[in-house]
Design a protein around this motif. Structure first.
Motif, PDB file in Angstrom:
ATOM      1  N   SER A 142      -3.039  22.219 -52.272  1.00 19.82           N
ATOM      2  CA  SER A 142      -4.536  22.023 -52.013  1.00 19.82           C
ATOM      3  C   SER A 142      -4.837  22.162 -50.633  1.00 19.82           C
ATOM      4  O   SER A 142      -3.966  22.053 -49.674  1.00 19.82           O
ATOM      5  N   TRP A 143      -5.995  22.289 -50.123  1.00 14.48           N
ATOM      6  CA  TRP A 143      -6.630  22.637 -48.924  1.00 14.48           C
ATOM      7  C   TRP A 143      -7.517  21.455 -48.648  1.00 14.48           C
ATOM      8  O   TRP A 143      -8.238  20.967 -49.506  1.00 14.48           O
ATOM      9  N   THR A 144      -7.503  21.034 -47.208  1.00 13.11           N
ATOM     10  CA  THR A 144      -8.492  20.226 -46.748  1.00 13.11           C
ATOM     11  C   THR A 144      -9.138  20.699 -45.650  1.00 13.11           C
ATOM     12  O   THR A 144      -8.575  21.576 -44.706  1.00 13.11           O
ATOM     13  N   ASP A 145     -10.292  20.495 -45.281  1.00 16.36           N
ATOM     14  CA  ASP A 145     -11.461  21.161 -44.113  1.00 16.36           C
ATOM     15  C   ASP A 145     -10.494  20.481 -42.886  1.00 16.36           C
ATOM     16  O   ASP A 145     -10.329  18.945 -42.988  1.00 16.36           O
ATOM     17  N   ALA A 146     -10.317  21.320 -41.901  1.00 17.97           N
ATOM     18  CA  ALA A 146      -9.397  20.937 -40.591  1.00 17.97           C
ATOM     19  C   ALA A 146     -10.735  21.041 -39.398  1.00 17.97           C
ATOM     20  O   ALA A 146     -10.307  20.880 -38.411  1.00 17.97           O
ATOM     21  N   GLY A 147     -11.960  20.949 -39.854  1.00 21.44           N
ATOM     22  CA  GLY A 147     -12.682  20.984 -38.813  1.00 21.44           C
ATOM     23  C   GLY A 147     -13.008  22.276 -38.292  1.00 21.44           C
ATOM     24  O   GLY A 147     -12.296  23.075 -38.465  1.00 21.44           O
ATOM     25  N   SER A 148     -14.065  22.667 -37.429  1.00 19.81           N
ATOM     26  CA  SER A 148     -14.639  23.863 -37.107  1.00 19.81           C
ATOM     27  C   SER A 148     -14.253  23.758 -35.632  1.00 19.81           C
ATOM     28  O   SER A 148     -14.507  22.991 -34.765  1.00 19.81           O
ATOM     29  N   MET A 149     -13.535  25.009 -35.236  1.00 23.18           N
ATOM     30  CA  MET A 149     -13.586  25.056 -33.620  1.00 23.18           C
ATOM     31  C   MET A 149     -14.895  25.435 -33.091  1.00 23.18           C
ATOM     32  O   MET A 149     -15.745  25.458 -33.468  1.00 23.18           O
ATOM     33  N   ASN A 150     -14.899  25.035 -31.703  1.00 20.79           N
ATOM     34  CA  ASN A 150     -16.070  25.229 -30.914  1.00 20.79           C
ATOM     35  C   ASN A 150     -16.577  26.595 -30.693  1.00 20.79           C
ATOM     36  O   ASN A 150     -17.635  26.856 -30.384  1.00 20.79           O
ATOM     37  N   VAL A 151     -15.567  27.427 -30.939  1.00 27.06           N
ATOM     38  CA  VAL A 151     -15.857  28.988 -30.629  1.00 27.06           C
ATOM     39  C   VAL A 151     -15.370  29.658 -31.807  1.00 27.06           C
ATOM     40  O   VAL A 151     -14.503  29.687 -32.485  1.00 27.06           O
ATOM     41  N   LYS A 152     -16.212  30.588 -32.219  1.00 21.70           N
ATOM     42  CA  LYS A 152     -15.550  31.748 -32.946  1.00 21.70           C
ATOM     43  C   LYS A 152     -14.383  32.442 -32.390  1.00 21.70           C
ATOM     44  O   LYS A 152     -14.497  33.202 -31.404  1.00 21.70           O
ATOM     45  N   ARG A 153     -13.307  32.871 -33.321  1.00 20.66           N
ATOM     46  CA  ARG A 153     -12.177  33.425 -32.799  1.00 20.66           C
ATOM     47  C   ARG A 153     -11.313  34.273 -33.836  1.00 20.66           C
ATOM     48  O   ARG A 153     -10.957  33.815 -34.716  1.00 20.66           O
ATOM     49  N   ASN A 154     -11.610  35.585 -33.614  1.00 21.69           N
ATOM     50  CA  ASN A 154     -10.889  36.602 -34.268  1.00 21.69           C
ATOM     51  C   ASN A 154      -9.709  37.050 -33.347  1.00 21.69           C
ATOM     52  O   ASN A 154      -9.814  37.250 -32.420  1.00 21.69           O
ATOM     53  N   VAL A 155      -8.629  37.330 -34.269  1.00 26.49           N
ATOM     54  CA  VAL A 155      -7.330  37.766 -33.573  1.00 26.49           C
ATOM     55  C   VAL A 155      -6.923  36.806 -32.377  1.00 26.49           C
ATOM     56  O   VAL A 155      -6.587  37.135 -31.250  1.00 26.49           O
ATOM     57  N   LEU A 156      -7.004  35.451 -32.821  1.00 26.74           N
ATOM     58  CA  LEU A 156      -6.560  34.308 -31.988  1.00 26.74           C
ATOM     59  C   LEU A 156      -5.253  34.173 -32.156  1.00 26.74           C
ATOM     60  O   LEU A 156      -4.294  35.028 -32.940  1.00 26.74           O
ATOM     61  N   THR A 157      -4.537  33.277 -31.427  1.00 27.66           N
ATOM     62  CA  THR A 157      -3.243  32.765 -31.446  1.00 27.66           C
ATOM     63  C   THR A 157      -3.490  31.141 -31.541  1.00 27.66           C
ATOM     64  O   THR A 157      -4.246  30.832 -30.937  1.00 27.66           O
ATOM     65  N   LEU A 158      -2.369  30.640 -32.372  1.00 30.43           N
ATOM     66  CA  LEU A 158      -2.187  29.205 -32.456  1.00 30.43           C
ATOM     67  C   LEU A 158      -0.830  28.873 -31.961  1.00 30.43           C
ATOM     68  O   LEU A 158       0.298  29.661 -32.567  1.00 30.43           O
ATOM     69  N   THR A 159      -0.616  27.882 -30.985  1.00 28.48           N
ATOM     70  CA  THR A 159       0.836  27.609 -30.579  1.00 28.48           C
ATOM     71  C   THR A 159       0.985  26.377 -30.712  1.00 28.48           C
ATOM     72  O   THR A 159       0.151  25.369 -30.236  1.00 28.48           O
ATOM     73  N   LEU A 160       2.054  25.825 -31.345  1.00 26.85           N
ATOM     74  CA  LEU A 160       2.448  24.297 -31.681  1.00 26.85           C
ATOM     75  C   LEU A 160       3.317  23.886 -30.741  1.00 26.85           C
ATOM     76  O   LEU A 160       4.399  24.582 -30.261  1.00 26.85           O
ATOM     77  N   LEU A 161       2.808  22.897 -29.820  1.00 22.52           N
ATOM     78  CA  LEU A 161       3.673  22.307 -28.916  1.00 22.52           C
ATOM     79  C   LEU A 161       4.605  21.036 -29.227  1.00 22.52           C
ATOM     80  O   LEU A 161       4.126  20.520 -30.512  1.00 22.52           O
ATOM     81  N   GLU A 162       5.645  20.690 -28.632  1.00 26.93           N
ATOM     82  CA  GLU A 162       6.192  19.510 -29.304  1.00 26.93           C
ATOM     83  C   GLU A 162       5.389  18.076 -29.539  1.00 26.93           C
ATOM     84  O   GLU A 162       5.855  17.506 -30.546  1.00 26.93           O
ATOM     85  N   ALA A 163       4.325  17.959 -28.911  1.00 33.32           N
ATOM     86  CA  ALA A 163       3.757  16.810 -29.009  1.00 33.32           C
ATOM     87  C   ALA A 163       2.873  16.713 -30.124  1.00 33.32           C
ATOM     88  O   ALA A 163       2.067  15.762 -30.715  1.00 33.32           O
TER      89      ALA A 163
END
Length: 336
Positions: A142-163
């Motif tokens: 299933s999916w849940t809404d994770a909220g909207s980013m403040n800016v539209k972003r196509n071809v973005l990157t998502l990077t996870l940090l240890e925290a």
């Protein structure tokens, strides 16, 4: 490989194999074929076909060893909202619940410490981006809404940090390449997306973002402006200070290159365009721990829009892409 591929994904399965999914052999029309690379025998074998042909999708390895594939562009060129799951033990695909909040391609996805998958941004056109995000729950499909980013972003990157903090960096929208970034704390999802006050020195589109030790992210390359300028510029983001620090420039300007974190704390940069959509490069360079750059031996082929996958055996597998004249079916390995 048995097929030429661009816009594909390559996912290490943790069992000595790499799953290569979809992409296109012509640059435009996606395929539903998959392949498996076996590291020990240096060989390729066909995998089961996807239910839906797709390119510019994401593929995320789940804690249970399965792979979640989301979105991308379908046979008609439109963005998809469908998702599929690969079961390595059964060697088969099954449908997953479609992602809500809009079909998307050229988005980003990251596995969170909770085992959920965060999918954000991308677009359903080449002219603008999406700001929506969703969380996939593997246990319940299933999916849940994770909220909207403040800016539209196509071809973005998502990077996870240890925290447990995810940083969404750059991307483009109707206004051009973004200099902004924002953070999502997976342990405090109710806080939503927080736009960082500090901005990058350059807009980033076609860039790469690589996690480094001590909560830092190295951001490299970009196509900035119109008709476009390709950048050598590199910047470091530090989570503790939420500040950007310019670094020494790369040896060569690049966008749509790959950047792979090495166990040594260094980063391998390979291929990409050095001028707007001209001939791709075969060159490769290393970001050293002292902040310097060093050219290494070039790849056997120029490549752009290829993939780079760290192998547990201790090398980086470079797959496909285009050399500017044809889509490639070749692969090569870099051994540090």
């Amino acid at each position: 490989m048995q097929a030429r591929r661009i816009g594909h994904t390559a996912t290490g399965l943790g069992n000595g194999r790499v799953l290569v999914v979809g992409g296109s052999s012509s640059g435009n029309t996606p395929t539903n074929t998959t392949e498996l690379y076996t590291v020990s025998s240096n060989s390729w074998s066909p995998g089961p076909n996807l239910e839906t042909a797709r390119m510019d999708h994401t593929a995320t390895l789940l804690p249970n060893g399965k792979v979640l594939v989301v979105g991308g562009r379908g046979p008609g060129g439109d963005a998809l909202d469908s998702a599929e799951i690969y079961d390595a033990d059964a060697n088969e695909w099954t449908p997953a619940s479609p992602i809500p909040l809009g079909a998307r391609a050229s988005h980003a996805a990251v596995l969170l410490p909770s085992g959920k998958v965060l999918v954000a941004g991308g677009g359903n056109s080449h002219l603008d981006g999406l700001n929506t995000a969703a969380l996939y729950h593997p246990d319940t499909d299933s999916w849940t809404d994770a909220g909207s980013m403040n800016v539209k972003r196509n071809v973005l990157t998502l990077t996870l940090l240890e925290a447990g903090v995810v940083v969404a960096i750059g991307g483009f929208n109707a206004a051009g390449a973004e200099t902004t970034a924002e953070v999502y704390d997976s342990y405090q999802p109710e806080a939503g997306w927080q736009l960082l006050l500090a901005q990058m020195e350059h807009g980033r589109h076609g860039h790469a973002s690589t996690p480094l030790p001590s909560g830092r992210i190295l951001v490299t390359g970009s196509l900035e402006g119109s008709p476009g300028r390709v950048l050598k510029a590199a910047e470091l983001f530090q989570l503790s200070s939420t500040l950007w620090t310019p670094q020494a420039e790369m040896m060569e300007a690049r966008f749509f290159h790959t950047a792979t974190a090495l166990p040594s704390g260094e980063v391998l940069i390979a291929g990409g365009y050095s001028s707007p959509y001209a001939m791709p490069r075969a060159s490769a360079e290393i970001f050293r721990r002292d902040g310097s750059w060093e050219f290494i031996a070039s790849m056997s082929s120029a490549r752009v829009n290829h993939t780079a996958t760290w192998l547990e055996s201790g090398s980086v597998l470079i797959i496909g892409g285009t050399d500017g004249g044809a889509v490639l079916n070749t692969a090569e390995r870099y051994v540090p």
